[in-house]
Design an enzyme around this catalytic site. Structure first.
Site, PDB file in Angstrom:
ATOM      1  N   VAL A 124       0.832  -1.207   0.000  1.00 35.27           N
ATOM      2  CA  VAL A 124       0.000   0.000   0.000  1.00 35.27           C
ATOM      3  C   VAL A 124       0.869   1.261   0.000  1.00 35.27           C
ATOM      4  O   VAL A 124       0.733   2.131  -0.855  1.00 35.27           O
ATOM      5  CB  VAL A 124      -0.962  -0.005   1.217  1.00 35.27           C
ATOM      6  N   THR A 162       6.823  -5.085   3.728  1.00 37.90           N
ATOM      7  CA  THR A 162       7.251  -6.265   4.489  1.00 37.90           C
ATOM      8  C   THR A 162       7.109  -7.505   3.608  1.00 37.90           C
ATOM      9  O   THR A 162       6.081  -7.665   2.934  1.00 37.90           O
ATOM     10  CB  THR A 162       6.386  -6.403   5.763  1.00 37.90           C
ATOM     11  N   ARG A 243      -4.996  -3.773  13.505  1.00 37.33           N
ATOM     12  CA  ARG A 243      -4.378  -2.905  14.523  1.00 37.33           C
ATOM     13  C   ARG A 243      -4.401  -3.596  15.881  1.00 37.33           C
ATOM     14  O   ARG A 243      -3.526  -3.382  16.706  1.00 37.33           O
ATOM     15  CB  ARG A 243      -5.069  -1.544  14.550  1.00 37.33           C
ATOM     16  N   LEU A 340      18.836  -2.742  33.272  1.00 39.59           N
ATOM     17  CA  LEU A 340      19.981  -3.665  33.250  1.00 39.59           C
ATOM     18  C   LEU A 340      21.315  -2.910  33.267  1.00 39.59           C
ATOM     19  O   LEU A 340      22.377  -3.507  33.098  1.00 39.59           O
ATOM     20  CB  LEU A 340      19.923  -4.588  32.024  1.00 39.59           C
ATOM     21  N   GLY A 342      24.633  -1.082  32.550  1.00 45.91           N
ATOM     22  CA  GLY A 342      25.595  -1.223  31.443  1.00 45.91           C
ATOM     23  C   GLY A 342      25.335  -2.470  30.617  1.00 45.91           C
ATOM     24  O   GLY A 342      25.537  -2.477  29.399  1.00 45.91           O
ATOM     25  N   GLU A 365       1.352   0.223  10.361  1.00 40.63           N
ATOM     26  CA  GLU A 365      -0.109   0.080  10.544  1.00 40.63           C
ATOM     27  C   GLU A 365      -0.745   1.375  11.089  1.00 40.63           C
ATOM     28  O   GLU A 365      -1.704   1.322  11.867  1.00 40.63           O
ATOM     29  CB  GLU A 365      -0.413  -1.094  11.477  1.00 40.63           C
TER      30      GLU A 365
HETATM   31  C1  LIG Z   1       9.629  -1.796   8.802  1.00 39.46           C
HETATM   32  C2  LIG Z   1       8.418  -1.290   8.081  1.00 39.46           C
HETATM   33  C3  LIG Z   1       7.515  -2.192   7.544  1.00 39.46           C
HETATM   34  C4  LIG Z   1       6.401  -1.732   6.827  1.00 39.46           C
HETATM   35  N1  LIG Z   1       5.567  -2.633   6.225  1.00 39.46           N
HETATM   36  C5  LIG Z   1       4.609  -2.177   5.367  1.00 39.46           C
HETATM   37  C6  LIG Z   1       3.864  -3.096   4.564  1.00 39.46           C
HETATM   38  O1  LIG Z   1       4.023  -4.312   4.643  1.00 39.46           O
HETATM   39  N2  LIG Z   1       2.966  -2.583   3.684  1.00 39.46           N
HETATM   40  C7  LIG Z   1       2.746  -1.248   3.556  1.00 39.46           C
HETATM   41  O2  LIG Z   1       1.925  -0.863   2.738  1.00 39.46           O
HETATM   42  N3  LIG Z   1       3.433  -0.351   4.319  1.00 39.46           N
HETATM   43  C8  LIG Z   1       4.358  -0.787   5.214  1.00 39.46           C
HETATM   44  N4  LIG Z   1       5.092   0.110   5.964  1.00 39.46           N
HETATM   45  C9  LIG Z   1       4.817   1.529   5.828  1.00 39.46           C
HETATM   46  C10 LIG Z   1       4.219   2.172   7.063  1.00 39.46           C
HETATM   47  O3  LIG Z   1       2.893   1.785   7.225  1.00 39.46           O
HETATM   48  C11 LIG Z   1       4.414   3.701   6.914  1.00 39.46           C
HETATM   49  O4  LIG Z   1       5.802   3.943   7.089  1.00 39.46           O
HETATM   50  C12 LIG Z   1       3.618   4.494   7.915  1.00 39.46           C
HETATM   51  O5  LIG Z   1       2.245   4.392   7.650  1.00 39.46           O
HETATM   52  C13 LIG Z   1       4.004   5.975   7.920  1.00 39.46           C
HETATM   53  O6  LIG Z   1       4.097   6.520   6.634  1.00 39.46           O
HETATM   54  P1  LIG Z   1       5.427   7.311   6.208  1.00 39.46           P
HETATM   55  O7  LIG Z   1       6.579   6.477   6.546  1.00 39.46           O
HETATM   56  O8  LIG Z   1       5.279   7.762   4.814  1.00 39.46           O
HETATM   57  O9  LIG Z   1       5.467   8.583   7.161  1.00 39.46           O
HETATM   58  P2  LIG Z   1       4.698   9.975   6.963  1.00 39.46           P
HETATM   59  O10 LIG Z   1       3.276   9.716   6.641  1.00 39.46           O
HETATM   60  O11 LIG Z   1       5.476  10.853   6.073  1.00 39.46           O
HETATM   61  O12 LIG Z   1       4.784  10.550   8.447  1.00 39.46           O
HETATM   62  C14 LIG Z   1       5.931  11.192   8.990  1.00 39.46           C
HETATM   63  C15 LIG Z   1       5.549  11.728  10.374  1.00 39.46           C
HETATM   64  O13 LIG Z   1       4.491  12.696  10.229  1.00 39.46           O
HETATM   65  C16 LIG Z   1       3.407  12.339  11.052  1.00 39.46           C
HETATM   66  N5  LIG Z   1       2.153  12.695  10.382  1.00 39.46           N
HETATM   67  C17 LIG Z   1       1.713  12.276   9.166  1.00 39.46           C
HETATM   68  N6  LIG Z   1       0.491  12.773   8.918  1.00 39.46           N
HETATM   69  C18 LIG Z   1       0.153  13.509   9.986  1.00 39.46           C
HETATM   70  C19 LIG Z   1      -1.000  14.282  10.346  1.00 39.46           C
HETATM   71  N7  LIG Z   1      -2.074  14.348   9.561  1.00 39.46           N
HETATM   72  N8  LIG Z   1      -0.990  14.912  11.519  1.00 39.46           N
HETATM   73  C20 LIG Z   1       0.057  14.852  12.345  1.00 39.46           C
HETATM   74  N9  LIG Z   1       1.162  14.138  12.085  1.00 39.46           N
HETATM   75  C21 LIG Z   1       1.216  13.472  10.924  1.00 39.46           C
HETATM   76  C22 LIG Z   1       3.535  10.839  11.221  1.00 39.46           C
HETATM   77  O14 LIG Z   1       2.875  10.417  12.395  1.00 39.46           O
HETATM   78  C23 LIG Z   1       5.032  10.656  11.308  1.00 39.46           C
HETATM   79  O15 LIG Z   1       5.469  10.898  12.603  1.00 39.46           O
HETATM   80  C24 LIG Z   1       6.177  -0.340   6.708  1.00 39.46           C
HETATM   81  C25 LIG Z   1       7.066   0.558   7.284  1.00 39.46           C
HETATM   82  C26 LIG Z   1       8.181   0.108   7.951  1.00 39.46           C
HETATM   83  C27 LIG Z   1       9.128   1.116   8.535  1.00 39.46           C
END
Ligand SMILES: Cc1cc2nc3c(=O)[nH]c(=O)nc-3n(C[C@H](O)[C@H](O)[C@H](O)COP(=O)(O)OP(=O)(O)OC[C@H]3O[C@@H](n4cnc5c(N)ncnc54)[C@H](O)[C@@H]3O)c2cc1C
Length: 526
Positions: A124, A162, A243, A340, A342, A365
């Protein structure tokens, strides 16, 4: 699922951890940042077939309910969050099929996942579309043959997927002419290009990568639900469920860290006595964290039971569970390092790895910020639609439970919360996102306290003490955030007078005794 089958699966996981995932092995995989495909394939093989837990009975799975899945997911996360994340990817990838596919598609794809033990990836997120899923740009263009729709051609890029490099099946959200829609593609298809495995902060033994689609052809039979424009609805529908799964991961990771702290405290002698005998240690690192885990567990159990009863619209509940549980897991795992000393800072003792692993839970998520947005928006809506009855009912029910849970005291807090929401709306403060976030914290802590009070109502001394301590914490959240909202936003809210009257002398009267009891009980259990 019957109790016997559930226990058998939990025992299988215990044995699996012993045979396949010793502490040394986990640390080695973490250091190398290597996805252990052989381990995941074994877990999906007929010998173990753990994926069947997540698959409905009619398509070859075990048909476990949400309450069973919660326990199994927690156990997996306690074992290793990277491995649990791979399974989360499989479940997420399957979920749009579960909620949106036609019967024929379910028969075809879900049955194959069950029988062949396929690794699935849920695609997604995009470079420009993270929290805001609606911004996806991946395009699905219709392909016609002699004027008849034959399939779709996908072009675009996905980020942070993932299982992305290793999956056998991909569930892809793409923008079709009539709106975002989920499509199924399979490994090795022309135009499906996998990126490199990302070098991550934590859950380093999970596989995460970018994907790009260059004229990836998908037959029309692989459009989930056979109708365009249903993708966002399908994605939203699974959130209450997935979730909750991430919330159970928080419970597992938090417990894994706390158990290591407890074991260490019983062995480590400083200043002539064990750390477990020092109140400054137990009441800092053990009792408060045990209370938070107990609170999260009570809430997760309640939501899982509601899912099992067939309730559908549990969006806010999924967010509350995920937000609370992932935030406490992060903070408990951080405490694990301090507890724990050091040794906690050294990789060998595992708490350092758990801390890095748990960090992902507040991000994937839906980040904590997105959850806070959802929680306050949905609960404001529920308050308006029910004309205030939503929280009145909760307060009425709390009033009736034994006083020694502090349920009746929380009931007063819930009534104040109800008034606070009404005034925020009336004064148009709901336009201020920061106010909504402060409100979301009050809602989260109060609703979680509500579940713990009810669970404690016919529980033993330990859970009653935990309930009293957590109600105090929830009321503190109500007080601090409530006063800030009532007096700090340029508008005078009359509910501020009620907030000032909260009786903290009553809420504190058993404090030390309860902390002593919780600490003693938890130390005896492990
Ligand atoms: C290890 C890992 C595994 C993942 N696995 C999957 C997967 O299998 N499939 C998949 O589709 N995605 C996956 N993801 C993606 C994950 O769901 C997204 O990284 C996450 O939803 C956040 O999106 P972003 O990284 O673009 O951050 P952004 O949306 O750019 O957010 C950056 C910061 O801004 C904040 N922010 C964003 N919008 C707002 C708002 N309206 N108001 C206030 N604050 C806001 C966020 O909380 C965050 O702190 C994975 C990510 C990681 C790191």
């Amino acid at each position: 699922m019957d109790r016997e089958t559930l226990n058998m699966i939990l025992d299988t996981l215990d044995k699996f951890e012993k045979d396949w995932l010793s502490a040394e092995k986990k640390l080695e995989l973490d250091k190398e940042g290597r996805f252990p495909e052989e381990i995941i394939r074994f877990m999906l093989s007929p010998e173990m077939a753990l994926h069947l837990v997540f698959i409905p009975e009619e398509y070859g799975g075990l048909g476990a309910g949400a309450s069973d899945i919660a326990l199994i997911s927690e156990r997996m996360a306690k074992m290793d969050l990277a491995i649990a994340t791979s399974f989360l990817g499989i479940c997420l990838g399957m979920d749009p099929l579960r909620v949106g596919a036609t019967e024929e598609q379910k028969e075809k794809f879900i049955r194959r996942i069950a029988e062949e033990g396929l690794i699935v990836a849920y695609c997604v997120t995009e470079p420009e579309a993270g929290s805001n899923v609606q911004a996806i740009r991946t395009k699905a263009e219709r392909v016609y043959e002699n004027g008849v729709l034959k399939g779709y051609k996908l072009n675009g890029t996905k980020q942070f997927i993932t299982n992305g490099c290793v999956a056998d099946m991909y569930t892809i959200l793409a923008r079709a002419p009539d709106g975002p829609s989920f499509f199924i593609a399979e490994k090795g298809e022309k135009g499906l290009i996998t990126g490199r495995d990302e070098d991550k902060h934590g859950i380093r033994a999970s596989n995460t990568c970018a994907l790009s689609f260059e004229d990836l052809y998908v037959p029309k039979e692989n459009l989930i639900g056979l109708k365009e424009g249903e993708g966002l609805k399908q994605a939203n529908e699974v959130f209450g469920y997935t979730r909750l799964m991430v919330a159970t991961f928080g419970l597992g990771a938090g417990t894994a860290s706390l158990e290591r702290v407890i074991k260490y405290s019983k062995e480590r002698v400083q200043f002539g006595t064990k750390l477990s005998e020092k109140q400054g240690y137990t009441h800092r690192f053990i009792a408060p964290n045990a209370v938070k885990l107990e609170a999260a567990r009570a809430y997760i159990e309640k939501v899982a039971k509601r899912i099992d009863k067939g309730e559908k619209d549990l969006h806010a509940e999924g967010s509350i569970a995920k937000y609370f549980s992932s935030e406490i897991a992060d903070s408990i795992a951080n405490d694990g390092i301090q507890a724990l000393g050091g040794y906690g800072y050294m990789r060998e003792y595992e708490v350092e790895k758990i801390k890095r692993d748990a960090r992902i839970l507040t991000i994937y998520e839906g980040t904590s910020e997105i959850q806070r947005n959802i929680i306050s928006t949905f609960r404001m809506r529920d308050t308006v639609r029910s004309k205030g009855e939503f929280y009145s009912r909760m307060a009425d029910s709390l009033e009736k439970i034994p006083e020694d849970t502090y349920g009746p005291a929380l009931s007063k807090g819930i009534r104040i919360l109800n008034e606070l929401i009404k005034e925020i709306r009336k004064q148009k403060l709901s336009k201020e996102q920061h106010i909504l976030f402060l409100l979301a914290d009050i809602i989260t802590w109060c609703e979680i306290a509500d579940s713990l009070c009810h669970k404690a109502a016919d529980g033993e001394d330990f859970i009653k003490a935990a309930s009293r301590l957590f109600v105090k914490e929830a009321m503190e959240k109500l007080f601090v955030n409530g006063i800030t909202i009532a007096y700090g936003c340029g508008k005078r809210l009359t509910v501020g007078d009620e907030i000032k009257k909260i009786d903290f002398s009553y809420l504190s009267k058993n404090y030390l005794e309860d902390m002593n009891l919780v600490s003693k009980t938890v130390l005896e259990r492990i």
